[in-house]
Design an enzyme around this catalytic site. Structure first.
Site, PDB file in Angstrom:
ATOM      1  N   LYS A 272     -14.626  13.557  38.474  1.00 29.96           N
ATOM      2  CA  LYS A 272     -13.809  12.540  39.039  1.00 29.96           C
ATOM      3  C   LYS A 272     -14.692  11.643  40.160  1.00 29.96           C
ATOM      4  O   LYS A 272     -14.796  10.479  40.005  1.00 29.96           O
ATOM      5  CB  LYS A 272     -12.479  12.897  39.579  1.00 29.96           C
ATOM      6  CG  LYS A 272     -11.283  13.283  38.635  1.00 29.96           C
ATOM      7  CD  LYS A 272     -10.029  13.768  38.980  1.00 29.96           C
ATOM      8  CE  LYS A 272     -10.225  15.090  39.608  1.00 29.96           C
ATOM      9  NZ  LYS A 272     -10.532  16.187  38.716  1.00 29.96           N
ATOM     10  N   ILE A 273     -15.153  12.354  41.024  1.00 26.69           N
ATOM     11  CA  ILE A 273     -15.939  11.759  42.127  1.00 26.69           C
ATOM     12  C   ILE A 273     -17.265  11.491  41.761  1.00 26.69           C
ATOM     13  O   ILE A 273     -17.639  10.331  41.899  1.00 26.69           O
ATOM     14  CB  ILE A 273     -16.045  12.986  43.424  1.00 26.69           C
ATOM     15  CG1 ILE A 273     -14.570  13.175  43.986  1.00 26.69           C
ATOM     16  CG2 ILE A 273     -16.808  12.260  44.219  1.00 26.69           C
ATOM     17  CD1 ILE A 273     -14.620  14.367  44.834  1.00 26.69           C
TER      18      ILE A 273
ATOM     19  N   THR B 214     -21.451  15.978  49.613  1.00 29.32           N
ATOM     20  CA  THR B 214     -20.079  16.038  49.918  1.00 29.32           C
ATOM     21  C   THR B 214     -19.272  16.750  49.256  1.00 29.32           C
ATOM     22  O   THR B 214     -18.026  16.604  49.264  1.00 29.32           O
ATOM     23  CB  THR B 214     -19.494  14.382  49.603  1.00 29.32           C
ATOM     24  OG1 THR B 214     -19.658  14.312  48.266  1.00 29.32           O
ATOM     25  CG2 THR B 214     -20.165  13.504  50.582  1.00 29.32           C
ATOM     26  N   SER B 215     -19.954  18.025  48.508  1.00 25.29           N
ATOM     27  CA  SER B 215     -19.023  18.750  47.864  1.00 25.29           C
ATOM     28  C   SER B 215     -18.432  20.262  48.586  1.00 25.29           C
ATOM     29  O   SER B 215     -17.497  20.036  49.180  1.00 25.29           O
ATOM     30  CB  SER B 215     -19.660  19.207  46.498  1.00 25.29           C
ATOM     31  OG  SER B 215     -19.311  17.985  45.609  1.00 25.29           O
ATOM     32  N   ARG B 216     -19.458  20.990  48.753  1.00 29.76           N
ATOM     33  CA  ARG B 216     -19.150  22.352  49.094  1.00 29.76           C
ATOM     34  C   ARG B 216     -20.484  22.874  50.036  1.00 29.76           C
ATOM     35  O   ARG B 216     -21.684  22.554  49.148  1.00 29.76           O
ATOM     36  CB  ARG B 216     -18.597  23.292  48.404  1.00 29.76           C
ATOM     37  CG  ARG B 216     -17.110  23.251  48.109  1.00 29.76           C
ATOM     38  CD  ARG B 216     -16.242  23.510  49.565  1.00 29.76           C
ATOM     39  NE  ARG B 216     -14.868  23.182  49.112  1.00 29.76           N
ATOM     40  CZ  ARG B 216     -14.006  22.024  49.009  1.00 29.76           C
ATOM     41  NH1 ARG B 216     -14.852  20.826  49.265  1.00 29.76           N
ATOM     42  NH2 ARG B 216     -12.802  22.153  48.617  1.00 29.76           N
TER      43      ARG B 216
ATOM     44  N   ASP C 277     -21.773  16.301  54.488  1.00 24.95           N
ATOM     45  CA  ASP C 277     -20.545  16.274  54.916  1.00 24.95           C
ATOM     46  C   ASP C 277     -19.801  17.692  54.934  1.00 24.95           C
ATOM     47  O   ASP C 277     -18.714  17.946  55.265  1.00 24.95           O
ATOM     48  CB  ASP C 277     -19.555  15.325  54.110  1.00 24.95           C
ATOM     49  CG  ASP C 277     -18.163  15.025  54.367  1.00 24.95           C
ATOM     50  OD1 ASP C 277     -18.025  14.884  55.779  1.00 24.95           O
ATOM     51  OD2 ASP C 277     -17.336  15.184  53.724  1.00 24.95           O
TER      52      ASP C 277
ATOM     53  N   GLU D 196     -18.900  26.523  57.545  1.00 23.53           N
ATOM     54  CA  GLU D 196     -18.034  25.422  58.446  1.00 23.53           C
ATOM     55  C   GLU D 196     -16.742  26.264  59.397  1.00 23.53           C
ATOM     56  O   GLU D 196     -16.563  25.637  60.315  1.00 23.53           O
ATOM     57  CB  GLU D 196     -17.319  24.506  57.406  1.00 23.53           C
ATOM     58  CG  GLU D 196     -17.974  23.603  56.648  1.00 23.53           C
ATOM     59  CD  GLU D 196     -17.133  23.074  55.768  1.00 23.53           C
ATOM     60  OE1 GLU D 196     -15.974  22.814  55.868  1.00 23.53           O
ATOM     61  OE2 GLU D 196     -17.824  22.035  54.801  1.00 23.53           O
TER      62      GLU D 196
ATOM     63  N   HIS E 189     -16.688  17.288  57.332  1.00 20.37           N
ATOM     64  CA  HIS E 189     -15.983  17.460  56.085  1.00 20.37           C
ATOM     65  C   HIS E 189     -14.871  16.464  56.127  1.00 20.37           C
ATOM     66  O   HIS E 189     -13.687  16.710  56.099  1.00 20.37           O
ATOM     67  CB  HIS E 189     -15.367  18.980  55.889  1.00 20.37           C
ATOM     68  CG  HIS E 189     -15.046  19.224  54.308  1.00 20.37           C
ATOM     69  ND1 HIS E 189     -15.049  20.434  53.909  1.00 20.37           N
ATOM     70  CD2 HIS E 189     -14.591  18.664  53.520  1.00 20.37           C
ATOM     71  CE1 HIS E 189     -14.659  20.741  52.729  1.00 20.37           C
ATOM     72  NE2 HIS E 189     -14.459  19.155  52.283  1.00 20.37           N
TER      73      HIS E 189
ATOM     74  N   PHE F 197     -12.913  12.795  52.478  1.00 16.25           N
ATOM     75  CA  PHE F 197     -11.829  12.690  51.742  1.00 16.25           C
ATOM     76  C   PHE F 197     -10.808  11.755  52.658  1.00 16.25           C
ATOM     77  O   PHE F 197      -9.673  11.151  52.406  1.00 16.25           O
ATOM     78  CB  PHE F 197     -10.576  13.738  51.741  1.00 16.25           C
ATOM     79  CG  PHE F 197     -10.465  14.659  53.041  1.00 16.25           C
ATOM     80  CD1 PHE F 197     -11.111  15.306  53.633  1.00 16.25           C
ATOM     81  CD2 PHE F 197      -9.126  14.166  53.426  1.00 16.25           C
ATOM     82  CE1 PHE F 197     -10.950  15.727  55.112  1.00 16.25           C
ATOM     83  CE2 PHE F 197      -8.865  14.889  54.687  1.00 16.25           C
ATOM     84  CZ  PHE F 197      -9.632  15.640  55.443  1.00 16.25           C
TER      85      PHE F 197
HETATM   86  P1  NAD Z   1     -13.798  17.578  39.207  1.00 18.48           P
HETATM   87  O1  NAD Z   1     -13.442  18.906  38.560  1.00 18.48           O
HETATM   88  O2  NAD Z   1     -13.412  16.369  38.561  1.00 18.48           O
HETATM   89  O3  NAD Z   1     -15.624  17.429  38.747  1.00 18.48           O
HETATM   90  C1  NAD Z   1     -16.532  18.495  38.676  1.00 18.48           C
HETATM   91  C2  NAD Z   1     -17.681  18.336  37.815  1.00 18.48           C
HETATM   92  O4  NAD Z   1     -18.511  19.125  38.172  1.00 18.48           O
HETATM   93  C3  NAD Z   1     -16.979  18.517  36.278  1.00 18.48           C
HETATM   94  O5  NAD Z   1     -17.510  17.621  35.412  1.00 18.48           O
HETATM   95  C4  NAD Z   1     -17.664  19.742  35.883  1.00 18.48           C
HETATM   96  O6  NAD Z   1     -17.996  19.881  34.543  1.00 18.48           O
HETATM   97  C5  NAD Z   1     -18.805  19.819  36.811  1.00 18.48           C
HETATM   98  N1  NAD Z   1     -19.442  20.931  37.061  1.00 18.48           N
HETATM   99  C6  NAD Z   1     -19.095  22.418  36.853  1.00 18.48           C
HETATM  100  N2  NAD Z   1     -20.000  23.343  37.026  1.00 18.48           N
HETATM  101  C7  NAD Z   1     -21.207  22.522  37.109  1.00 18.48           C
HETATM  102  C8  NAD Z   1     -22.537  22.983  37.299  1.00 18.48           C
HETATM  103  N3  NAD Z   1     -22.920  24.269  37.129  1.00 18.48           N
HETATM  104  N4  NAD Z   1     -23.483  21.927  37.676  1.00 18.48           N
HETATM  105  C9  NAD Z   1     -23.044  20.715  37.331  1.00 18.48           C
HETATM  106  N5  NAD Z   1     -22.024  20.143  37.257  1.00 18.48           N
HETATM  107  C10 NAD Z   1     -20.841  21.122  36.940  1.00 18.48           C
HETATM  108  O7  NAD Z   1     -14.107  17.463  40.735  1.00 18.48           O
HETATM  109  P2  NAD Z   1     -14.140  16.310  41.391  1.00 18.48           P
HETATM  110  O8  NAD Z   1     -12.607  15.864  42.279  1.00 18.48           O
HETATM  111  O9  NAD Z   1     -14.984  15.371  41.264  1.00 18.48           O
HETATM  112  O10 NAD Z   1     -14.696  17.000  42.802  1.00 18.48           O
HETATM  113  C11 NAD Z   1     -15.902  17.692  43.034  1.00 18.48           C
HETATM  114  C12 NAD Z   1     -15.966  18.376  44.314  1.00 18.48           C
HETATM  115  O11 NAD Z   1     -15.958  17.748  45.373  1.00 18.48           O
HETATM  116  C13 NAD Z   1     -14.950  19.457  44.434  1.00 18.48           C
HETATM  117  O12 NAD Z   1     -15.080  20.641  43.867  1.00 18.48           O
HETATM  118  C14 NAD Z   1     -15.091  19.623  45.956  1.00 18.48           C
HETATM  119  O13 NAD Z   1     -15.704  20.772  46.247  1.00 18.48           O
HETATM  120  C15 NAD Z   1     -15.383  18.508  46.624  1.00 18.48           C
HETATM  121  N6  NAD Z   1     -14.585  17.659  47.344  1.00 18.48           N
HETATM  122  C16 NAD Z   1     -15.034  17.409  48.530  1.00 18.48           C
HETATM  123  C17 NAD Z   1     -14.212  16.657  49.575  1.00 18.48           C
HETATM  124  C18 NAD Z   1     -14.736  16.186  50.861  1.00 18.48           C
HETATM  125  O14 NAD Z   1     -13.855  15.686  51.667  1.00 18.48           O
HETATM  126  N7  NAD Z   1     -15.905  15.957  51.159  1.00 18.48           N
HETATM  127  C19 NAD Z   1     -12.956  16.219  49.153  1.00 18.48           C
HETATM  128  C20 NAD Z   1     -12.486  16.237  47.765  1.00 18.48           C
HETATM  129  C21 NAD Z   1     -13.441  17.197  47.035  1.00 18.48           C
END
Ligand code: NAD
Length: 324
Positions: free
Chosen positions: A153-154, A228-230, A254, A259, A291, A294
Protein backbone atom coordinates in the site's frame (compact mmCIF):
# COMPACT_ATOMS: atom_id res chain seq x y z
CA UNK A 1 -15.85 -3.47 27.16
CA UNK A 2 -12.96 -2.19 29.27
CA UNK A 3 -9.71 -1.32 27.53
CA UNK A 4 -6.33 -0.60 29.14
CA UNK A 5 -4.74 1.87 26.74
CA UNK A 6 -0.95 1.86 27.10
CA UNK A 7 1.56 4.54 25.99
CA UNK A 8 -1.09 7.26 25.87
CA UNK A 9 -0.10 10.62 24.41
CA UNK A 10 -2.35 13.71 24.40
CA UNK A 11 -3.09 13.26 20.70
CA UNK A 12 -4.44 9.73 21.30
CA UNK A 13 -7.14 10.97 23.68
CA UNK A 14 -8.38 13.53 21.14
CA UNK A 15 -9.39 10.76 18.77
CA UNK A 16 -10.18 7.86 21.10
CA UNK A 17 -12.09 9.50 23.98
CA UNK A 18 -15.12 10.64 21.92
CA UNK A 19 -15.36 7.24 20.22
CA UNK A 20 -15.21 5.41 23.57
CA UNK A 21 -18.16 7.51 24.72
CA UNK A 22 -20.04 6.79 21.50
CA UNK A 23 -19.53 3.02 21.87
CA UNK A 24 -20.16 3.11 25.63
CA UNK A 25 -16.77 1.49 26.32
CA UNK A 26 -14.43 2.34 29.14
CA UNK A 27 -10.88 3.25 28.18
CA UNK A 28 -8.29 3.74 30.89
CA UNK A 29 -5.66 5.99 29.30
CA UNK A 30 -2.34 4.90 30.85
CA UNK A 31 0.81 6.90 30.21
CA UNK A 32 2.94 3.88 30.98
CA UNK A 33 4.30 1.84 28.09
CA UNK A 34 3.38 -1.84 28.13
CA UNK A 35 6.29 -3.61 29.80
CA UNK A 36 6.61 -6.67 32.06
CA UNK A 37 6.60 -4.21 34.98
CA UNK A 38 3.32 -2.57 33.90
CA UNK A 39 1.40 -5.57 32.58
CA UNK A 40 -0.45 -5.95 35.89
CA UNK A 41 -2.23 -2.68 35.13
CA UNK A 42 -4.32 -4.73 32.69
CA UNK A 43 -6.04 -6.56 35.57
CA UNK A 44 -9.81 -6.28 35.22
CA UNK A 45 -9.73 -5.20 31.57
CA UNK A 46 -11.10 -7.10 28.57
CA UNK A 47 -8.43 -5.84 26.19
CA UNK A 48 -5.20 -3.92 26.08
CA UNK A 49 -4.48 -1.37 23.36
CA UNK A 50 -0.82 -0.85 22.45
CA UNK A 51 1.41 1.09 20.07
CA UNK A 52 4.51 0.21 18.03
CA UNK A 53 7.08 0.31 20.82
CA UNK A 54 5.06 -1.73 23.31
CA UNK A 55 6.77 -5.09 22.90
CA UNK A 56 4.64 -8.04 23.98
CA UNK A 57 6.68 -11.14 24.77
CA UNK A 58 5.55 -14.71 25.45
CA UNK A 59 5.74 -14.35 29.27
CA UNK A 60 3.67 -11.15 29.02
CA UNK A 61 1.06 -13.06 27.03
CA UNK A 62 0.97 -15.74 29.76
CA UNK A 63 0.40 -12.97 32.26
CA UNK A 64 -2.36 -11.37 30.17
CA UNK A 65 -4.13 -14.74 29.95
CA UNK A 66 -3.84 -15.18 33.73
CA UNK A 67 -5.36 -11.73 34.18
CA UNK A 68 -8.33 -12.71 31.99
CA UNK A 69 -7.51 -10.27 29.18
CA UNK A 70 -9.06 -11.49 25.93
CA UNK A 71 -7.55 -9.29 23.25
CA UNK A 72 -4.62 -7.15 22.19
CA UNK A 73 -5.65 -4.20 20.04
CA UNK A 74 -2.76 -2.82 17.98
CA UNK A 75 -2.92 0.85 17.02
CA UNK A 76 -0.64 0.02 14.11
CA UNK A 77 -0.36 -1.95 10.90
CA UNK A 78 3.06 -3.43 11.79
CA UNK A 79 2.92 -6.35 14.27
CA UNK A 80 6.54 -7.41 14.66
CA UNK A 81 6.41 -6.23 18.31
CA UNK A 82 3.96 -8.97 19.40
CA UNK A 83 4.84 -12.65 19.85
CA UNK A 84 2.01 -13.98 17.69
CA UNK A 85 3.01 -17.62 18.22
CA UNK A 86 2.58 -17.24 21.94
CA UNK A 87 -0.79 -15.52 21.46
CA UNK A 88 -2.15 -18.11 19.01
CA UNK A 89 -5.47 -19.66 20.15
CA UNK A 90 -5.19 -17.86 23.48
CA UNK A 91 -5.68 -14.15 22.82
CA UNK A 92 -7.13 -12.26 19.88
CA UNK A 93 -4.61 -9.90 18.30
CA UNK A 94 -6.14 -7.31 15.96
CA UNK A 95 -4.41 -4.57 14.02
CA UNK A 96 -5.27 -1.59 11.83
CA UNK A 97 -4.07 -2.98 8.50
CA UNK A 98 -4.27 0.29 6.64
CA UNK A 99 -5.00 3.76 7.93
CA UNK A 100 -3.33 6.15 5.54
CA UNK A 101 -0.63 4.81 3.25
CA UNK A 102 -0.53 8.26 1.65
CA UNK A 103 0.52 9.77 4.97
CA UNK A 104 3.60 7.53 5.21
CA UNK A 105 4.54 7.83 1.53
CA UNK A 106 4.21 11.62 1.63
CA UNK A 107 6.43 11.60 4.70
CA UNK A 108 9.04 9.42 2.98
CA UNK A 109 9.16 12.02 0.21
CA UNK A 110 9.38 14.81 2.80
CA UNK A 111 12.41 13.07 4.33
CA UNK A 112 14.02 12.72 0.92
CA UNK A 113 13.39 16.34 -0.02
CA UNK A 114 14.64 17.56 3.33
CA UNK A 115 17.79 15.50 3.48
CA UNK A 116 18.55 16.28 -0.17
CA UNK A 117 17.86 20.04 -0.20
CA UNK A 118 18.83 20.61 3.46
CA UNK A 119 15.76 22.72 4.25
CA UNK A 120 16.06 21.70 7.92
CA UNK A 121 19.55 23.12 8.10
CA UNK A 122 18.60 26.21 6.12
CA UNK A 123 15.78 26.86 8.60
CA UNK A 124 18.17 26.83 11.56
CA UNK A 125 20.68 29.01 9.75
CA UNK A 126 18.29 31.74 8.62
CA UNK A 127 16.71 32.02 12.07
CA UNK A 128 20.21 32.91 13.25
CA UNK A 129 20.70 35.26 10.29
CA UNK A 130 23.33 32.97 8.86
CA UNK A 131 22.36 33.38 5.21
CA UNK A 132 25.24 31.32 3.83
CA UNK A 133 24.14 28.45 1.58
CA UNK A 134 27.55 26.82 1.65
CA UNK A 135 27.27 23.06 2.24
CA UNK A 136 23.56 22.93 1.44
CA UNK A 137 23.78 21.89 -2.23
CA UNK A 138 21.42 19.09 -3.24
CA UNK A 139 20.66 17.12 -6.40
CA UNK A 140 17.74 17.29 -8.85
CA UNK A 141 15.35 14.39 -8.28
CA UNK A 142 13.93 14.66 -11.79
CA UNK A 143 15.05 11.69 -13.95
CA UNK A 144 16.94 10.06 -11.08
CA UNK A 145 16.29 6.38 -10.44
CA UNK A 146 14.47 5.55 -7.23
CA UNK A 147 14.35 1.94 -6.03
CA UNK A 148 11.24 1.04 -4.04
CA UNK A 149 11.56 -2.04 -1.84
CA UNK A 150 8.06 -3.36 -1.10
CA UNK A 151 5.21 -2.41 -3.42
CA UNK A 152 2.32 -2.81 -1.00
CA UNK A 153 0.00 0.00 0.00
CA UNK A 154 2.67 2.54 1.00
CA UNK A 155 5.10 1.53 -1.75
CA UNK A 156 2.38 2.10 -4.36
CA UNK A 157 1.60 5.58 -3.01
CA UNK A 158 5.33 6.29 -3.14
CA UNK A 159 5.46 5.20 -6.79
CA UNK A 160 2.72 7.72 -7.65
CA UNK A 161 4.48 10.51 -5.81
CA UNK A 162 7.82 9.76 -7.49
CA UNK A 163 6.18 9.74 -10.91
CA UNK A 164 4.96 13.26 -10.14
CA UNK A 165 8.60 14.24 -9.70
CA UNK A 166 9.36 12.67 -13.09
CA UNK A 167 11.66 10.13 -11.50
CA UNK A 168 12.57 6.77 -13.00
CA UNK A 169 10.96 4.21 -10.69
CA UNK A 170 12.16 0.61 -10.26
CA UNK A 171 10.94 -1.81 -7.61
CA UNK A 172 11.59 -5.07 -5.81
CA UNK A 173 8.97 -7.22 -4.11
CA UNK A 174 9.04 -11.03 -3.72
CA UNK A 175 5.32 -10.89 -4.59
CA UNK A 176 5.24 -8.57 -7.63
CA UNK A 177 1.91 -6.94 -8.36
CA UNK A 178 1.14 -7.48 -12.06
CA UNK A 179 -1.53 -4.77 -11.96
CA UNK A 180 1.13 -2.19 -11.19
CA UNK A 181 2.79 -0.24 -13.95
CA UNK A 182 6.30 -0.44 -12.52
CA UNK A 183 9.52 -2.11 -13.61
CA UNK A 184 10.37 -4.91 -11.18
CA UNK A 185 14.06 -5.81 -10.88
CA UNK A 186 16.05 -8.15 -8.65
CA UNK A 187 17.09 -6.84 -5.26
CA UNK A 188 20.73 -6.80 -6.42
CA UNK A 189 19.82 -4.73 -9.49
CA UNK A 190 17.74 -2.37 -7.40
CA UNK A 191 20.67 -1.78 -5.05
CA UNK A 192 23.14 -1.21 -7.87
CA UNK A 193 20.93 0.91 -10.18
CA UNK A 194 19.22 3.26 -7.72
CA UNK A 195 20.26 6.82 -6.89
CA UNK A 196 17.70 6.69 -4.09
CA UNK A 197 16.50 3.65 -2.15
CA UNK A 198 13.34 3.74 -0.07
CA UNK A 199 12.14 0.89 2.17
CA UNK A 200 8.44 -0.03 2.27
CA UNK A 201 8.48 -3.71 3.27
CA UNK A 202 7.57 -5.17 6.67
CA UNK A 203 10.16 -6.32 9.21
CA UNK A 204 10.29 -10.11 9.07
CA UNK A 205 13.00 -12.74 9.51
CA UNK A 206 13.71 -12.41 5.76
CA UNK A 207 13.94 -8.61 5.73
CA UNK A 208 15.85 -8.12 8.99
CA UNK A 209 19.10 -6.24 8.23
CA UNK A 210 18.24 -6.10 4.53
CA UNK A 211 20.56 -3.11 4.40
CA UNK A 212 23.93 -4.33 5.66
CA UNK A 213 27.63 -4.04 4.78
CA UNK A 214 27.26 -6.45 1.88
CA UNK A 215 24.21 -4.80 0.30
CA UNK A 216 25.57 -1.30 0.95
CA UNK A 217 28.59 -2.31 -1.09
CA UNK A 218 26.30 -3.06 -4.05
CA UNK A 219 24.94 0.49 -3.93
CA UNK A 220 26.19 3.43 -5.94
CA UNK A 221 28.31 6.04 -4.24
CA UNK A 222 26.36 9.11 -3.11
CA UNK A 223 23.14 7.14 -2.82
CA UNK A 224 20.20 8.35 -0.71
CA UNK A 225 18.53 5.94 1.71
CA UNK A 226 15.07 6.52 3.19
CA UNK A 227 13.49 4.25 5.81
CA UNK A 228 9.96 4.83 7.03
CA UNK A 229 9.22 1.12 7.62
CA UNK A 230 11.00 -0.47 10.58
CA UNK A 231 14.44 0.20 12.05
CA UNK A 232 15.40 -3.48 12.01
CA UNK A 233 15.56 -3.42 8.21
CA UNK A 234 18.93 -1.67 8.55
CA UNK A 235 22.04 -2.95 10.31
CA UNK A 236 22.84 0.23 12.18
CA UNK A 237 26.58 -0.32 12.75
CA UNK A 238 27.07 -1.11 9.04
CA UNK A 239 25.18 2.05 8.12
CA UNK A 240 27.39 4.11 10.43
CA UNK A 241 30.57 2.60 8.93
CA UNK A 242 29.33 3.45 5.43
CA UNK A 243 28.42 6.99 6.49
CA UNK A 244 31.92 7.46 7.90
CA UNK A 245 33.27 6.27 4.54
CA UNK A 246 31.07 8.87 2.77
CA UNK A 247 29.01 6.29 0.89
CA UNK A 248 25.73 8.15 1.29
CA UNK A 249 24.66 11.56 0.01
CA UNK A 250 21.91 11.51 2.58
CA UNK A 251 19.98 9.22 4.89
CA UNK A 252 16.46 9.87 6.19
CA UNK A 253 15.28 7.64 9.01
CA UNK A 254 11.85 7.77 10.61
CA UNK A 255 12.51 4.49 12.39
CA UNK A 256 15.41 3.00 14.30
CA UNK A 257 16.34 -0.48 15.53
CA UNK A 258 16.31 0.50 19.20
CA UNK A 259 13.43 2.97 19.39
CA UNK A 260 11.92 1.64 22.59
CA UNK A 261 12.13 4.06 25.50
CA UNK A 262 13.50 6.89 23.35
CA UNK A 263 11.16 7.52 20.42
CA UNK A 264 7.96 9.39 21.41
CA UNK A 265 9.59 10.51 24.67
CA UNK A 266 11.16 13.83 25.67
CA UNK A 267 14.68 12.75 26.62
CA UNK A 268 16.22 16.19 26.05
CA UNK A 269 17.51 16.44 29.64
CA UNK A 270 18.97 12.94 29.74
CA UNK A 271 22.30 11.40 28.84
CA UNK A 272 21.42 9.11 25.94
CA UNK A 273 23.02 5.69 26.51
CA UNK A 274 22.57 4.52 22.90
CA UNK A 275 25.90 5.35 21.25
CA UNK A 276 24.75 4.37 17.77
CA UNK A 277 21.81 6.75 17.91
CA UNK A 278 24.02 9.55 19.20
CA UNK A 279 26.55 8.85 16.44
CA UNK A 280 23.83 8.80 13.77
CA UNK A 281 22.46 12.17 14.88
CA UNK A 282 25.96 13.65 14.55
CA UNK A 283 26.17 13.24 10.75
CA UNK A 284 25.20 16.40 8.86
CA UNK A 285 23.63 14.32 6.08
CA UNK A 286 21.45 12.17 8.35
CA UNK A 287 17.96 13.18 9.40
CA UNK A 288 16.24 11.18 12.11
CA UNK A 289 12.62 11.63 13.13
CA UNK A 290 10.64 9.89 15.81
CA UNK A 291 8.50 7.33 13.93
CA UNK A 292 5.94 9.88 12.85
CA UNK A 293 5.37 8.99 9.20
CA UNK A 294 1.78 8.05 10.02
CA UNK A 295 1.07 11.21 11.99
CA UNK A 296 -1.67 13.06 10.12
CA UNK A 297 -5.20 13.91 11.22
CA UNK A 298 -6.61 11.50 8.65
CA UNK A 299 -4.43 8.62 9.85
CA UNK A 300 -5.14 9.25 13.55
CA UNK A 301 -8.88 9.34 12.88
CA UNK A 302 -8.69 6.07 10.91
CA UNK A 303 -6.55 4.36 13.59
CA UNK A 304 -9.07 5.28 16.29
CA UNK A 305 -12.09 4.25 14.23
CA UNK A 306 -10.69 0.87 13.13
CA UNK A 307 -9.36 0.06 16.62
CA UNK A 308 -12.78 0.72 18.11
CA UNK A 309 -14.43 -1.36 15.36
CA UNK A 310 -12.01 -4.16 16.26
CA UNK A 311 -13.03 -3.88 19.93
CA UNK A 312 -16.69 -3.86 18.90
CA UNK A 313 -16.22 -7.03 16.81
CA UNK A 314 -14.68 -8.83 19.80
CA UNK A 315 -17.38 -7.73 22.21
CA UNK A 316 -20.17 -8.80 19.86
CA UNK A 317 -18.60 -12.03 18.56
CA UNK A 318 -18.55 -10.66 15.02
CA UNK A 319 -16.10 -11.70 12.33
CA UNK A 320 -12.60 -10.53 13.31
CA UNK A 321 -11.51 -9.31 9.91
CA UNK A 322 -8.38 -7.57 11.21
CA UNK A 323 -7.20 -10.51 13.32
CA UNK A 324 -3.60 -11.69 12.97
P1 NAD B 1 1.80 -3.83 2.89
O1 NAD B 1 1.60 -5.11 3.60
O2 NAD B 1 0.66 -3.23 2.12
O3 NAD B 1 3.04 -3.94 1.89
C1 NAD B 1 4.25 -4.55 2.21
C2 NAD B 1 4.88 -5.06 0.92
O4 NAD B 1 6.17 -5.57 1.26
C3 NAD B 1 4.07 -6.20 0.27
O5 NAD B 1 3.86 -5.92 -1.11
C4 NAD B 1 4.97 -7.41 0.45
O6 NAD B 1 4.88 -8.34 -0.62
C5 NAD B 1 6.34 -6.74 0.48
N1 NAD B 1 7.38 -7.59 1.05
C6 NAD B 1 7.26 -8.67 1.87
N2 NAD B 1 8.47 -9.23 2.07
C7 NAD B 1 9.36 -8.51 1.34
C8 NAD B 1 10.75 -8.62 1.13
N3 NAD B 1 11.47 -9.62 1.66
N4 NAD B 1 11.35 -7.71 0.34
C9 NAD B 1 10.63 -6.72 -0.25
N5 NAD B 1 9.29 -6.58 -0.10
C10 NAD B 1 8.67 -7.46 0.69
O7 NAD B 1 2.33 -2.82 4.00
P2 NAD B 1 2.30 -1.22 3.96
O8 NAD B 1 1.00 -0.73 4.53
O9 NAD B 1 2.72 -0.73 2.64
O10 NAD B 1 3.41 -0.88 5.07
C11 NAD B 1 4.77 -1.16 4.86
C12 NAD B 1 5.51 -0.99 6.17
O11 NAD B 1 5.50 0.38 6.56
C13 NAD B 1 4.84 -1.69 7.39
O12 NAD B 1 5.24 -3.03 7.47
C14 NAD B 1 5.31 -0.88 8.55
O13 NAD B 1 6.49 -1.48 9.05
C15 NAD B 1 5.67 0.46 7.95
N6 NAD B 1 4.85 1.57 8.47
C16 NAD B 1 5.48 2.64 9.01
C17 NAD B 1 4.75 3.73 9.47
C18 NAD B 1 5.42 4.97 10.04
O14 NAD B 1 4.75 5.74 10.73
N7 NAD B 1 6.68 5.22 9.76
C19 NAD B 1 3.34 3.69 9.42
C20 NAD B 1 2.72 2.56 8.85
C21 NAD B 1 3.49 1.50 8.38
Amino acid sequence: MKIAFYSTKPYDKIWFAPLAEQYGYIIDFLESPCRPSSIQLARGFDAICIFVNDTITAPMIDELCNLGVKAILLRSAGFNHVDLNAAKDRLHVLRVPSYSPDAVAEYAMALLLTVNRCTHRAYSRTRDFNMSINGLMGQNLCERTIGIIGTGKIGQCMIHICRGFNMNVIAYDPYPNSALDVKYVTLEDLFSQSHIITLHCPLTKETEHLVNAQTIQMMQDNVYLINTSRGGLIHTEDLIDALVNRKFAGVGLDVYEEEEGIFYEDRSNDIIPDENLVRLTSFPNVLITSHMGFFTQEAMKAIAEVTMENAHAIKNNLELKNAL
